[in-house]
Motif scaffolding. Structure first.
Motif, short mmCIF file in Angstrom:
data_model
loop_
_atom_site.label_atom_id
_atom_site.label_comp_id
_atom_site.label_asym_id
_atom_site.label_seq_id
_atom_site.Cartn_x
_atom_site.Cartn_y
_atom_site.Cartn_z
N GLU A 115 -5.78 12.31 8.86
CA GLU A 115 -6.56 11.22 9.43
C GLU A 115 -7.28 10.41 8.35
O GLU A 115 -7.28 9.18 8.38
N LYS A 116 -7.90 11.10 7.39
CA LYS A 116 -8.61 10.39 6.32
C LYS A 116 -7.65 9.57 5.46
O LYS A 116 -7.96 8.45 5.07
N ALA A 117 -6.49 10.12 5.17
CA ALA A 117 -5.52 9.40 4.35
C ALA A 117 -5.00 8.18 5.08
O ALA A 117 -4.89 7.10 4.50
N ILE A 118 -4.67 8.31 6.36
CA ILE A 118 -4.17 7.19 7.13
C ILE A 118 -5.25 6.12 7.26
O ILE A 118 -4.97 4.91 7.13
N LYS A 165 -5.09 2.21 6.03
CA LYS A 165 -5.41 1.05 6.88
C LYS A 165 -6.42 0.14 6.18
O LYS A 165 -6.28 -1.07 6.19
N LYS A 166 -7.42 0.75 5.56
CA LYS A 166 -8.47 -0.04 4.87
C LYS A 166 -7.91 -0.75 3.64
O LYS A 166 -8.40 -1.80 3.26
N ALA A 167 -6.90 -0.17 3.03
CA ALA A 167 -6.32 -0.75 1.80
C ALA A 167 -5.36 -1.90 2.10
O ALA A 167 -4.96 -2.61 1.18
N GLN A 168 -5.01 -2.10 3.35
CA GLN A 168 -4.07 -3.17 3.72
C GLN A 168 -4.64 -4.53 3.43
O GLN A 168 -5.77 -4.84 3.62
N GLU A 172 3.17 8.14 10.94
CA GLU A 172 1.95 7.34 11.00
C GLU A 172 2.11 6.02 10.24
O GLU A 172 1.66 4.97 10.70
N ALA A 173 2.74 6.06 9.09
CA ALA A 173 2.89 4.85 8.28
C ALA A 173 3.84 3.85 8.93
O ALA A 173 3.71 2.65 8.71
N SER A 174 4.76 4.34 9.75
CA SER A 174 5.70 3.42 10.41
C SER A 174 4.97 2.49 11.38
O SER A 174 5.49 1.45 11.75
N LYS A 175 3.75 2.84 11.75
CA LYS A 175 2.94 2.01 12.65
C LYS A 175 2.12 0.97 11.89
O LYS A 175 1.46 0.15 12.51
N LEU A 176 2.15 1.03 10.56
CA LEU A 176 1.34 0.15 9.73
C LEU A 176 2.23 -0.84 8.97
O LEU A 176 3.32 -0.47 8.53
N GLU A 177 1.73 -2.05 8.81
CA GLU A 177 2.49 -3.05 8.05
C GLU A 177 2.17 -2.94 6.56
O GLU A 177 1.03 -2.67 6.19
N ASN A 178 3.19 -3.17 5.74
CA ASN A 178 3.04 -3.20 4.29
C ASN A 178 2.56 -1.87 3.70
O ASN A 178 1.85 -1.84 2.70
N VAL A 199 0.88 -1.17 0.00
CA VAL A 199 0.00 0.00 0.00
C VAL A 199 0.91 1.21 0.00
O VAL A 199 1.89 1.27 0.75
N ARG A 200 0.62 2.18 -0.86
CA ARG A 200 1.43 3.38 -0.94
C ARG A 200 0.61 4.60 -0.56
O ARG A 200 -0.51 4.76 -1.05
N ILE A 201 1.17 5.42 0.30
CA ILE A 201 0.65 6.77 0.52
C ILE A 201 1.56 7.65 -0.30
O ILE A 201 2.76 7.74 -0.02
#
Length: 166
Positions: free
Chosen positions: A156-159, A163-166, A70-76, A46-48
């Motif tokens: 917040e909306k982007a993060i 999360k939903k795209a994971q 924020e992304a460092s807290k998310l996998e992939n 997943v890319r932001i």
């Protein structure tokens, strides 16, 4: 096209506006070492895609830091920050930022990304502030063209979209 201002003045965006559900266009930008980077180089994650006018301004710096934190807290999930700053200037910013995993990329050479994603401000040859979330199958799941270039995006909306795209 999205209606965007920069320092309170209307600007003309070059390219097509992208929306959730669209296939993410490929692009070629430059890394700090001048190697080419494409969207396909990060396929399967997943890319932001965090788009900033210039990395060394206050809002752009804050945007880059916030998304990477924020992304460092998310996998992939990867964050690609793209501007038209020269790769050398981006490299200096990265060295001074203290961020180890930041990916700052330059669209200076061809405006390949900017034109494909509809964010080139014709009047300034800068990229308009925007955020795109691209899922692992290269579908856009979130797109925000920030209406005033000196304002922050909706983090917040982007993060949440990432999360939903994971």
């Amino acid at each position: 096209m999205a209606s965007v201002t920069f320092i309170e003045k209307p600007v003309t965006l070059i390219g097509n506006e992208l929306k959730p559900g669209d296939k993410a266009p490929d692009f070629t930008v430059l890394a700090n070492d001048l190697s080419e980077v494409t969207l396909q180089d990060s396929k399967g994650t997943v890319r932001i895609i965090s788009v900033v006018p210039s990395i060394d301004t206050g809002v752009c710096d804050a945007q880059t830091r916030k998304f990477n934190e924020e992304a460092s807290k998310l996998e992939n999930v990867q964050v690609l920050t793209i501007s038209v700053d020269l790769p050398f200037a981006q490299g200096r910013w990265c060295a001074a930022s203290g961020l180890e995993n930041v990916k700052v990329l330059s669209d200076h050479r061809d405006l390949s990304f900017g034109e494909a994603y509809g964010v080139v401000m014709k009047e300034f040859r800068l990229l308009a502030r925007a955020v795109f979330v691209v899922d692992s199958e290269d579908n856009i799941t979130y797109a925000e063209y920030v209406s005033e270039g000196t304002h922050h995006p909706d983090y917040e909306k982007a993060i949440e979209a990432a999360k939903k795209a994971q």
